[in-house]
Write a protein that holds these residues in place. Structure first.
Motif, mmCIF file in Angstrom:
data_model
loop_
_atom_site.group_PDB
_atom_site.id
_atom_site.type_symbol
_atom_site.label_atom_id
_atom_site.label_comp_id
_atom_site.label_asym_id
_atom_site.label_seq_id
_atom_site.Cartn_x
_atom_site.Cartn_y
_atom_site.Cartn_z
ATOM 1 N N LEU A 59 0.747 -1.094 -0.386
ATOM 2 C CA LEU A 59 -0.305 0.313 0.118
ATOM 3 C C LEU A 59 1.235 1.631 0.174
ATOM 4 O O LEU A 59 0.744 2.076 -0.868
ATOM 5 N N LEU A 60 1.985 0.804 1.149
ATOM 6 C CA LEU A 60 2.873 2.904 1.441
ATOM 7 C C LEU A 60 3.360 2.867 -0.244
ATOM 8 O O LEU A 60 3.815 3.698 -0.523
ATOM 9 N N THR B 133 9.742 1.395 2.063
ATOM 10 C CA THR B 133 9.433 1.474 3.414
ATOM 11 C C THR B 133 10.490 0.182 4.001
ATOM 12 O O THR B 133 11.763 0.177 3.020
ATOM 13 N N LEU C 40 -3.519 5.978 5.239
ATOM 14 C CA LEU C 40 -2.106 6.696 4.407
ATOM 15 C C LEU C 40 -2.076 8.564 4.451
ATOM 16 O O LEU C 40 -0.863 8.920 4.640
ATOM 17 N N TYR D 139 6.474 5.548 -0.595
ATOM 18 C CA TYR D 139 6.591 5.888 -0.099
ATOM 19 C C TYR D 139 8.446 4.596 0.551
ATOM 20 O O TYR D 139 7.342 3.276 -0.227
ATOM 21 N N ASN E 296 -8.170 2.331 4.323
ATOM 22 C CA ASN E 296 -7.001 3.177 3.365
ATOM 23 C C ASN E 296 -6.250 4.510 3.306
ATOM 24 O O ASN E 296 -4.919 4.451 4.235
ATOM 25 N N ASP E 297 -7.317 5.278 2.428
ATOM 26 C CA ASP E 297 -7.202 6.411 2.679
ATOM 27 C C ASP E 297 -6.509 7.269 3.750
ATOM 28 O O ASP E 297 -5.581 7.833 3.872
ATOM 29 N N TYR F 81 2.009 5.085 -2.910
ATOM 30 C CA TYR F 81 2.020 5.949 -2.880
ATOM 31 C C TYR F 81 3.780 6.241 -2.849
ATOM 32 O O TYR F 81 3.805 7.471 -1.744
ATOM 33 N N VAL G 6 -0.196 8.706 8.055
ATOM 34 C CA VAL G 6 0.951 8.353 7.367
ATOM 35 C C VAL G 6 2.142 9.852 7.297
ATOM 36 O O VAL G 6 2.777 10.139 7.183
ATOM 37 N N LYS G 7 0.722 10.162 6.172
ATOM 38 C CA LYS G 7 2.105 12.201 5.599
ATOM 39 C C LYS G 7 1.984 12.952 6.510
ATOM 40 O O LYS G 7 2.776 13.156 6.179
#
Lengths: 415, 151
Positions: free
Chosen positions: A18-19, A26, A111, A24, A107-108, A22, A114-115
């Motif tokens: 997932l990350l 990881t 995210l 990132y 999920n959104d 976008y 995290v962002k």
């Protein structure tokens, strides 16, 4: 980089995917121990931490992270499917987490969190850097200010030292000057004594024994002339060195002074049938003896350097001026007096003017015009002692004008 | 008004004494001249000379044993001697010497003349002037001779 800690591989994989989707960076750890090792070694901006893990659970990991200087600022997001009760959430925050997300999660939302935390962490790091740079800058400035202060005080010290040295040097010079003047005085005074004997005995010999020996008489008269010349020189030197002594300024009637000087020159004036014209001169603050000497030297020069066969004519006139200048226009209320002494004598070449005030400079042959070469040096020294100036205008064969400017009142009572 | 009858010359310079003696003889034979070579001798002479005091004292400054300035102080502090006029007779023309001796009580300060003729003029004037009028006479004399006179 974002660290994902979970003991279940499928959870790690799905979050990582997932990350990464976008963009990132990881990293993953499958246990609390592995996570701690990685955290110490690498730099992470966010840690996503599973609560329930075997051996070391999420709380313990979070506490360990919060206890370390290097890591305590990394935001920790707890993830849990089981411990969703309020007290577990509170424990998560207590152990150092910044968020606590329960499964299943959106999920959104994850995210976005995290962002946000990633951005906060980055900003905080940047801020820290800026802070550090500022701290260093302040230190540098403090240090350079100290240096400047040190240099300043060193400079002040040096200036003081130099001033002291200069003052001492000045004093030494003054002493040396006074000593020299005294030395010149004593030397010329002691020279007078043997010379007086020489002249006295030569004259006795001449009178007693040489009356009937004309050749010897002629030669002896040369000895006498030379001795007299030496006497004049010594006298002039004596007068010159006497000028260095300290004397008092008093009100002086310049008319009287000129009259006295003329009386001293009476013989020469009669002999040369000189015409002398003096305007009425004012009273000024001066050293009387020196004023007399100054006029006597100037007048005797004017008489001495007259043209053969021409009746000497000497004019003394004056005007008030408001500045120490040979050229300035007259001013009735001026604080200075400008005196001109004009003669119709032989004059002098303009190119010699610089030389005439220097001690022992003689312009004319000895046979033609008598002089010691000290007279004008004395005049200049007197004028300077009176805080005045002297100048001369002349053309060869057309006479000379000596001009003196003196303060009417002296600012100090002694010199 | 009494004209001087005797001089005491205090000078360590034998040439000057000789010239002074010869010149004085030409000026006025009747004036008696005593001379001594320093200040101490002068005081001794004045103490012993059977009470006969000179009309005038010519006093040099630079002398051994006791210089003229010191001698002058002694003279002016002595009740018997302080009225004898003292003429400083020296080669010095230093203003400090002049001031000091005039303040102590010298009648005049004369620099030794350059030559016998001038000495003759000087001594004639002194010999033919009543002692009380000496300062005035010497002051006018200043113009005719080259020695320096302060009264």
């Amino acid at each position: 980089m974002i660290l994902i800690v979970d003991d279940k591989y499928e959870n790690l994989f799905s979050l990582k995917t997932l990350l990464q989707l976008y963009a990132y960076d990881t990293d993953t750890a499958a246990s609390g121990e592995e996570a701690l090792k990685k955290i110490l070694k690498n730099e992470y901006s966010v840690i996503i931490l599973d609560v329930q893990m075997p051996d070391m659970d999420g709380y313990e990991v979070a506490e360990a992270i919060s206890g370390l200087n290097k890591t305590r600022d990394i935001p920790i997001i707890f993830l849990s499917a089981v411990n969703i009760d309020k007290r577990f959430i509170a424990k998560g925050y207590d152990s150092g987490g910044v968020d606590y997300i329960t499964k299943p999660f959106d999920n959104d939302l994850l995210l976005m969190k995290v962002k946000t935390f990633h951005r906060l962490y980055t900003q905080r790091q940047e801020l820290k850097q800026v802070e550090e740079a500022l701290r260093r800058e302040i230190e540098i400035r403090k240090k350079s200010q100290q240096e400047v202060e040190q240099i300043n005080s060193l400079l002040e010290f040096k200036v003081e030292e130099r001033t002291r040295d200069l003052l001492q040097l000045n004093k030494d010079l003054e002493n040396r000057n006074a000593e020299l003047a005294q030395y010149a005085y004593l030397a010329s005074h002691d020279l007078q004594e043997p010379l007086r004997k020489i002249i006295t005995f030569i004259k006795i010999i001449e009178e007693k024994y040489l009356k009937n020996i004309p050749e010897a008489k002629t030669e002896m008269s040369k000895v006498i002339t030379s001795s007299e010349r030496m006497r004049n020189l010594i006298n002039a030197l004596l007068s010159y060195s006497k000028l260095s002594a300290v004397s008092l300024f008093t009100p002086v009637n310049v008319n009287e002074v000129v009259k006295d000087a003329l009386a001293d020159l009476e013989l020469t004036i009669k002999e040369k049938q000189a015409l002398i014209d003096v305007t009425h001169l004012p009273e000024i603050e001066a050293i009387p003896g020196q004023m007399r000497q100054m006029f006597q030297n100037l007048l005797s020069n004017a008489l001495k350097f007259s043209k053969t066969g021409v009746r000497p004519q000497i004019n003394i006139c004056h005007e008030a001026v408001n500045e120490l200048s040979l050229e300035a226009a007259p001013d009735k209320n001026g604080k200075f007096i400008r005196i001109h002494i004009t003669d119709n004598g032989i004059g002098l070449d303009e190119s010699y003017i610089d030389k005439i005030f220097v001690i022992f400079q003689r312009l004319h042959g000895k046979a033609q015009y008598e002089g010691t070469g000290i007279g004008l040096a004395i005049v200049k020294k007197i004028v300077e002692k009176h805080n005045g100036i002297i100048g001369v205008k002349s053309r060869e064969g057309e006479g000379s004008t000596f001009t003196i400017v003196l303060p009417v009142k002296q600012s100090n009572s002694t010199n | 008004m009494t004209h001087p009858r005797s001089f005491l010359l205090v000078d360590d310079d034998i040439d000057d004494i000789l010239i002074f003696q010869e010149t004085l003889k030409k000026v006025d034979e009747k004036i008696q001249l005593f001379y001594v070579h320093d200040g101490k001798d002068a005081l001794d002479f004045l103490a012993e000379n059977n009470g006969h005091l000179p009309s005038l004292i010519f006093l040099d400054i630079n002398m051994p044993r006791m210089d003229g300035k010191e001698c002058l102080k002694h003279l002016k502090h002595d009740e018997k001697l302080k009225n004898i006029p003292v003429l400083m007779y020296t080669t010095s023309s230093q203003s400090t010497d002049i001031e000091e001796t005039m303040m102590t009580g010298a009648m005049c300060f004369i620099t030794k003349p350059w030559g016998v003729n001038e000495l003759n003029t000087l001594l004639s004037a002194i010999a033919h002037t009543p002692v009380q009028k000496l300062p005035a006479t010497l002051q006018t004399l200043q113009k005719n001779i080259s020695c320096f006179i302060v009264c």
